[in-house]
Structure formats: C-alpha cells, structure tokens
Scaffold this motif. Structure first.
Motif, PDB file in Angstrom:
ATOM      1  N   ASN A  99      -3.555  -1.696  -6.946  1.00  0.00           N
ATOM      2  CA  ASN A  99      -3.805  -0.232  -7.440  1.00  0.00           C
ATOM      3  C   ASN A  99      -5.002   0.236  -6.025  1.00  0.00           C
ATOM      4  O   ASN A  99      -5.040   1.337  -5.498  1.00  0.00           O
ATOM      5  CB  ASN A  99      -4.351   0.370  -8.685  1.00  0.00           C
ATOM      6  CG  ASN A  99      -4.356   1.721  -8.694  1.00  0.00           C
ATOM      7  OD1 ASN A  99      -3.201   2.608  -8.577  1.00  0.00           O
ATOM      8  ND2 ASN A  99      -5.567   2.190  -9.079  1.00  0.00           N
ATOM      9  N   ARG A 102      -3.533   0.254  -2.762  1.00  0.00           N
ATOM     10  CA  ARG A 102      -2.571   1.367  -2.706  1.00  0.00           C
ATOM     11  C   ARG A 102      -3.379   2.620  -2.172  1.00  0.00           C
ATOM     12  O   ARG A 102      -3.325   3.452  -1.497  1.00  0.00           O
ATOM     13  CB  ARG A 102      -1.736   1.719  -3.839  1.00  0.00           C
ATOM     14  CG  ARG A 102      -0.225   1.173  -3.516  1.00  0.00           C
ATOM     15  CD  ARG A 102       0.526   1.589  -4.816  1.00  0.00           C
ATOM     16  NE  ARG A 102       1.726   1.183  -4.657  1.00  0.00           N
ATOM     17  CZ  ARG A 102       2.934   1.348  -5.548  1.00  0.00           C
ATOM     18  NH1 ARG A 102       2.486   1.712  -6.579  1.00  0.00           N
ATOM     19  NH2 ARG A 102       3.934   0.899  -5.209  1.00  0.00           N
ATOM     20  N   MET A 154      -2.584   1.662 -14.476  1.00  0.00           N
ATOM     21  CA  MET A 154      -2.608   1.345 -12.943  1.00  0.00           C
ATOM     22  C   MET A 154      -1.337   1.039 -12.464  1.00  0.00           C
ATOM     23  O   MET A 154      -1.088   1.254 -11.170  1.00  0.00           O
ATOM     24  CB  MET A 154      -3.334  -0.078 -12.564  1.00  0.00           C
ATOM     25  CG  MET A 154      -4.985  -0.040 -12.916  1.00  0.00           C
ATOM     26  SD  MET A 154      -5.647   1.082 -11.752  1.00  0.00           S
ATOM     27  CE  MET A 154      -5.925   2.636 -13.111  1.00  0.00           C
ATOM     28  N   CYS A 155      -0.071   0.834 -13.356  1.00  0.00           N
ATOM     29  CA  CYS A 155       1.220   0.810 -12.760  1.00  0.00           C
ATOM     30  C   CYS A 155       1.916   2.001 -12.698  1.00  0.00           C
ATOM     31  O   CYS A 155       3.184   2.113 -12.606  1.00  0.00           O
ATOM     32  CB  CYS A 155       1.833  -0.391 -13.481  1.00  0.00           C
ATOM     33  SG  CYS A 155       1.637  -1.959 -13.336  1.00  0.00           S
TER      34      CYS A 155
END
Length: 198
Positions: A99, A102, A154-155
C-alpha cells in the motif's frame, strides 16, 4: 522532505538501507520477511514524500522481492521469502508495504491484492468475526483481528462485511485482558489504532 530536526538521522538511516539492500531487492539483512517489509515501508514512504529519484529503483526492487515471495497457492506471505505458505502476521506487513508503494506511485498488480484479500478472508472466524493466525488454525484473538482488519483496509476493503465484523470484534474485546502482562500489547495496538483511524 529534507527539512526538520531529524533530517540528518533520516538520511543516515536511508543510506544504511541502500547499503544493505541486496541486488534482488532483499532489505531484511537476515532473510526474514518481517524485517524486509518494515524496511520496504520506510523506503517507499521516503520516496513518496521526497521524490528523491535515487530511492525509486531500490523501492521498486524491494517491492518486486515482496511480490515474488507471495504464496502462489494461498495468497499470503510467511516468515521466509519462499512462496509456499502464509500467515496473517506476515501478510499484514507485506500488504502495508504494498500500500505504501502504491501511494508512492509504484505499480502493484491488482491480482496480488486480490489474492491477498482472499487469503485474509479465509483467516476470519465465521462465528465471532475475529481473525485467526492461519485459516482454521487456533482461536481468533485481538492481535490477529487487528492485523486482519488492517490488511483488508490496506487491500481496499474498508466497507467489506468482514472488515466491519472485525472492527466490532476489536471494540467488544474485554479491557480486563489488557493488563501489563498481555502478550503482544504493542503489536496489537499498532494495528488496532490504525484500523480504527482508517
């Protein structure tokens, strides 16, 4: 950001991470994924904030190492960088690192996040909404549930029913269990506080 009271300390720490990183991206210093993930988070956060181009390649290599260590069959991660097995305590650290990457602009395959999400969901206890260390393994607990909820957030699964059930489990956990002898007190609260904040 290269300003502030601790800029020299931060720079020394980053220099150290760059020095110990192996060609394959491993930042652990000893081969364990827990150490690698924490160092990867630091590197990705530093790159995301500073946009210092000398950090981009090391951050990308660190994340490539993480991606390669994901269990092909289960979707999570384990202590060793061998993609065979998985547990929730390792998976949460890798997902937080992904995360962070990203957010720094480093590309993460959607399939990686989807597999991680599926793995975390298999760790949830259907009756209580709490999370286990591994699917079907052991009782759900506060530390494991905090890790499970944080992983799902976080997903990108903030509003998923499993996330909400996990949060309810955390909120209902008895305060009396948190005396000075409670094992993994800091670990538990590290994820629980972030989960509640998110």
């Amino acid at each position: 950001d290269r300003e502030g009271e601790y800029q020299d300390h931060v720079q020394l720490a980053l220099d150290y991470l760059l020095k110990i990183q192996k060609d394959n991206g491993d930042l652990s210093g000893q081969g364990l994924m827990y150490c690698h993930s924490i160092a990867s988070i630091a590197l990705c956060e530093a790159y995301g904030i500073s946009r210092d181009e000398r950090l981009r390649d090391p951050a990308e290599r660190a994340i490539a190492y993480t991606l390669a260590a994901q269990s092909k069959s289960r979707g999570g991660w384990r202590y060793n960088p061998e993609p065979r097995d998985a547990d929730l305590s390792m998976t949460v650290m890798q997902v937080v690192a992904l995360n962070s990457a990203r957010e720094a602009g480093i590309s993460i395959p959607d399939a990686t996040i989807e597999k991680a999400t599926k793995y975390v969901l298999t760790c949830q206890d259907e009756d209580s909404g709490g999370f286990r260390y591994q699917p079907g393994g052991g009782e759900p607990g506060f530390a494991r549930t905090a890790a499970g909820v944080m992983s799902l957030i976080m997903c990108g699964q903030r509003r998923h029913k499993a996330t909400q059930r996990g949060l309810a489990f955390l909120k209902a956990y008895p305060d009396r269990k948190f005396d000075k002898n409670y094992p993994r007190f800091h670990y538990s609260h590290y994820y629980a506080v972030q989960s509640m904040y998110q």
